[in-house]
Scaffold this motif. Structure first.
Motif, short mmCIF file in Angstrom:
data_model
loop_
_atom_site.label_atom_id
_atom_site.label_comp_id
_atom_site.label_asym_id
_atom_site.label_seq_id
_atom_site.Cartn_x
_atom_site.Cartn_y
_atom_site.Cartn_z
N GLY A 182 -4.07 -1.17 -3.37
CA GLY A 182 -2.84 -1.30 -2.58
C GLY A 182 -1.89 -2.36 -3.07
O GLY A 182 -0.97 -2.76 -2.36
N THR A 224 2.56 1.82 -3.50
CA THR A 224 1.62 1.99 -4.62
C THR A 224 0.79 3.26 -4.51
O THR A 224 0.06 3.60 -5.43
N GLU A 225 0.92 3.99 -3.40
CA GLU A 225 0.05 5.17 -3.22
C GLU A 225 0.26 6.22 -4.30
O GLU A 225 -0.67 6.95 -4.64
N ASP A 226 1.46 6.30 -4.87
CA ASP A 226 1.70 7.26 -5.95
C ASP A 226 2.22 6.58 -7.22
O ASP A 226 2.69 7.24 -8.14
N PRO A 260 0.79 -1.23 0.00
CA PRO A 260 0.00 0.00 0.00
C PRO A 260 0.83 1.28 0.00
O PRO A 260 0.45 2.25 -0.66
#
Length: 197
Positions: A56, A32-34, A29
């Motif tokens: 995520g 992968t947030e950006d 998570p």
């Protein structure tokens, strides 16, 4: 380019084996947030390209060359992996310059537990010993570490509590394979000096 400072301990969600490659889906998570299609994420020290992100997790294609030259081919659903996003030019360089290009696969030989840290010894594949020196940098499964002792066929590192807790190296046991990336500066120096001779 990476620094070898692991941001997150991820988990393999799925492995799809194809004729000459594999497709990995990895839960992470934080990393992968950006992340977007085409972004790079280091997985156990291997630079992979994000194909898709969802909930995520991200998916990456891994070609046969990478499967053969790294330990990624042995991952299964549930395997834990070290994850790192590439460094931004404005970030501090907390570890050392790491390309995410594995030079070889080593094997954990022994662990010597200390009061607060472990001294861990790894076997070196042939041809890599010339790049590994006492107090030099090495990347093990994407973790930037300082070599404590270098020998002809092995080297040791000390793992502090943070590394033991927040990376896969705290869980590795004798016999386990690890991805190794030697210091890229050493390789360039060797190449330049070789061309002068």
């Amino acid at each position: 380019m990476f620094t070898g400072i692991v941001e997150e301990l991820g988990e393999i969600v799925a492995v799809e084996s194809l004729a000459d490659s594999a497709r990995l889906t990895i839960r992470g998570p934080l990393v992968t947030e950006d992340a977007v299609h085409g972004a790079s994420i280091a997985v156990n020290g291997v630079c992979l390209t994000v194909v898709e992100t969802k909930d995520g997790a991200f998916t990456a294609d891994v070609m046969r060359e990478t499967l053969d030259r790294s330990s990624l081919g042995g991952l299964t659903a549930g395997s834990r992996v070290n994850l790192e996003r590439p460094v931004r030019l404005s970030d501090r360089l907390g570890g050392h310059l790491v390309q995410g290009h594995v030079d070889g696969v080593g094997t954990l030989l022994s662990r010597e537990p200390g009061e607060r840290w472990d001294v861990v010894t790894f076997a070196l594949p042939p041809g890599l010993a010339r790049y590994v020196v006492d107090k030099g940098s090495i990347t093990i499964d994407g973790v930037s570490l300082t070599v404590v002792r270098a020998e002809a066929d092995r080297f040791s590192v000390s793992l502090i509590p943070t590394t033991l807790e927040l990376t896969t190296l705290g869980r590795k046991q004798p016999g386990d394979p690890v991805n190794l990336e030697v210091d890229v500066v050493a390789k360039y120096v060797e190449r330049m000096l070789g061309e002068r001779a």
